[in-house]
Scaffold this active site. Structure first.
Site, short mmCIF file in Angstrom:
data_model
loop_
_atom_site.label_atom_id
_atom_site.label_comp_id
_atom_site.label_asym_id
_atom_site.label_seq_id
_atom_site.Cartn_x
_atom_site.Cartn_y
_atom_site.Cartn_z
CB SER A 36 -0.94 0.00 1.22
OG SER A 36 -0.21 -0.20 2.42
CG ASN A 123 -3.90 -5.06 12.76
OD1 ASN A 123 -3.30 -4.90 11.70
ND2 ASN A 123 -4.20 -6.25 13.25
CG HIS A 169 -43.82 18.92 -11.41
ND1 HIS A 169 -43.90 17.61 -10.99
CD2 HIS A 169 -44.58 19.63 -10.53
CE1 HIS A 169 -44.69 17.53 -9.93
NE2 HIS A 169 -45.10 18.75 -9.62
CB SER A 290 -16.21 23.97 -29.04
OG SER A 290 -16.13 23.18 -30.19
CE LYS A 296 -20.88 24.02 -27.35
NZ LYS A 296 -20.70 22.59 -27.18
CD GLU A 303 -20.58 20.53 -19.35
OE1 GLU A 303 -21.43 20.20 -20.17
OE2 GLU A 303 -19.45 20.94 -19.70
N1 ARG Z 1 -1.30 -1.41 5.15
C1 ARG Z 1 -2.19 -1.97 6.09
C2 ARG Z 1 -3.58 -1.33 5.96
O1 ARG Z 1 -3.67 -0.33 5.37
C3 ARG Z 1 -1.69 -1.74 7.46
C4 ARG Z 1 -2.13 -2.74 8.48
C5 ARG Z 1 -1.59 -4.06 8.18
N2 ARG Z 1 -1.87 -4.99 9.18
C6 ARG Z 1 -1.72 -6.33 9.01
N3 ARG Z 1 -2.03 -7.07 10.00
N4 ARG Z 1 -1.28 -6.82 7.89
O2 ARG Z 1 -4.55 -1.85 6.44
#
Ligand code: ARG
Length: 474
Positions: A36, A123, A169, A290, A296, A303
């Site tokens: 990530s 986590n 409407h 355009s 235009k 938009e």
């Molecule tokens: N890159 C992970 C996420 O965004 C971080 C947490 C990863 N935790 C794990 N137990 N693999 O969720």
């Protein structure tokens, strides 16, 4: 202190980021798939801030010495500077921002850096980062909402007595004050601003110290780290703390409503600018031409805002579906929250900024055209019925009679104002010479003086309310 930052340092201890349990490295395509770092580098600042608080908490409870803590904090601040100077560019083998920071910290401060991850898991770390990130972004979006509202109010102030056809409407219904029309968007975005403030209450809770899922064996002080980070409270259940993304979904919901409101205004601006309406002209700084039709001038800003609304709704849906089948606690699915939230933030912020600039300098209302538009229709028909009702004719009877008047006028190619007094009186004896004043557009608008209505007096009250809500201390 430390070495030169490597472009993509080999994670400490060998080819891979995790424990020695693994015998071979990840397949390169899986490493790429899993990583990530390509997007969660956006969290770097928050990750450093969260880690500093964690280190300070560890020092407070005696898990780190003051000296170890100071060295870690200095190392983390160095990484912040390196990033600002473009010198910290972790590569794919770092997996994510959390590993990237930890490895660089160890390079910078040595073995002391290895103690930072005590009593913490990625986590609770990533959950902390996301909340810090969103807290900051929500504050910025709220400021952008205020700037957008100010731009609306600036136009409304100049146009209390400018008239604009009102529609139901998409048919001409009753004329309005232009300010009243614009202030409807003020009210919508006021709710958006308040809603984000409410979301903030649930964003601003600390999962730090929930560990991987079950808490930790160390005598940590979660309230202290929460306080250092400015969180209002801690998550009271560790499983919930590491696996809750309700706050992100709530934010995506609030963001979706902002987009609904911007998109509705966009749609109106697009047709107001068309040849059929000609209610506004668009300025050169906010519209494009355009490549083939030289006459235009295209309303690209509204938009694009209307078009981008779909992706924000998509992120909300994506997050909801991501969560619905997740067993407790952390699952890697949760990594998918990042791009959805980052793109939601960028899209909503960008749209608010563009629409604010459009209102400030890219759009000019044409009062002469607007006032003329309301004089050329039957949107004063309700007022004829009201006129009779005020003279004692039951409303439904008056309504039916006016229906007939509209029909015969249409057939004769006349507007109501063109009927002679004799014609009016032949329709109903209650009509008197004051009928002409009663159906003049400005009078029609001004007379709707019920609370929250379009009568000029009410619009001035609404404008005052808006102005006071925009004061910095409101
Ligand atoms: N890159 C992970 C996420 O965004 C971080 C947490 C990863 N935790 C794990 N137990 N693999 O969720």
């Amino acid at each position: 202190m430390g070495t030169q930052p490597s472009q993509s340092p080999t994670p400490a201890g060998g080819q891979q980021a995790w424990s020695q349990r693994f015998e071979s490295a990840l397949h390169p395509a899986i490493a790429q798939f899993n990583a990530s770092i390509g997007f969660d580098i956006e969290l770097l600042d928050c990750d450093l801030t969260g880690s500093i608080a964690h280190a300070q908490m560890l020092a407070k409870v005696g898990i780190l010495s003051e000296d170890e803590c100071d060295r870690i904090v200095a190392g983390l601040e160095t990484i912040r500077q390196e990033y600002q100077q473009g010198k910290f560019n972790p590569g794919i083998d770092e997996e994510d921002v959390h590993f990237a920071v930890e490895h660089r910290l160890i390079e910078l401060v040595g073995d002391g850096g290895k103690k930072l991850h005590t009593a913490r898991s990625r986590n609770d770390q990533v959950g902390t980062d996301m909340r810090l990130y969103l807290r900051g972004q929500i504050e910025q979006i709220r400021q952008r909402l205020k700037a957008f509202q100010q731009a609306l109010v600036d136009i409304a102030e100049q146009n209390v007595e400018t008239l604009i056809p009102g529609y139901t409407h998409m048919q001409r219904a009753q004329p309005l004050s232009l300010a009243h029309h614009l202030l409807a968007y003020f009210e919508m975005t006021q709710r958006d601003w308040e809603r984000l403030g409410d979301v903030l209450k649930r964003v601003n809770l600390s999962p730090l110290g929930c560990g991987a899922l079950a808490g930790t064996t160390f005598p940590i002080d979660r309230h202290y780290s929460a306080e250092l980070l400015g969180f209002d409270d801690i998550y009271h259940n560790s499983l919930d703390g590491v696996s809750d993304r309700d706050f992100a979904i709530e934010f995506a919901g609030a963001a979706s409503l902002i987009m609904v409101h911007l998109s509705r205004l966009s749609e109106e601006i697009i047709f107001w600018a068309s040849e059929e309406f000609r209610f506004v002209t668009l300025g050169d700084t906010c519209s494009t031409g355009s490549s083939i039709m030289p006459q235009k001038k295209n309303p690209d800003v509204p938009e694009l805002v209307r078009g981008k609304t779909g992706r924000v709704f998509g992120h909300l849906q994506g997050l909801l579906v991501m969560m619905k089948g997740l067993p407790l606690a952390y699952n890697k699915d949760l990594q998918e929250d990042k791009e959805a939230i980052f793109d939601t933030v960028a899209t909503v912020s960008g749209c608010l900024e563009a629409m604010t600039i459009l209102l400030q300098e890219g759009i000019t209302f044409r009062p002469e055209r607007l006032n003329q538009a309301v004089a050329e229709d039957f949107s004063n028909a309700t007022d004829v019925a009201d006129y009779l009702a005020a003279k004692g004719v039951p409303f439904r009877e008056a309504y039916n009679l006016v229906g007939k008047v509209v029909k015969t006028s249409l057939a004769a190619g006349k507007l109501l104002k063109d009927l002679s007094l004799a014609e009016w009186q032949s329709l109903h004896p209650a009509f008197e010479a004051d009928i002409y004043e009663a159906i003049a557009p400005a009078q029609v608008v001004s007379a709707r003086n019920s609370a929250g209505g379009t009568g000029f007096e009410q619009v001035r009250i609404a404008l005052n309310r808006a102005q006071s809500l925009l004061k910095p201390d409101a």
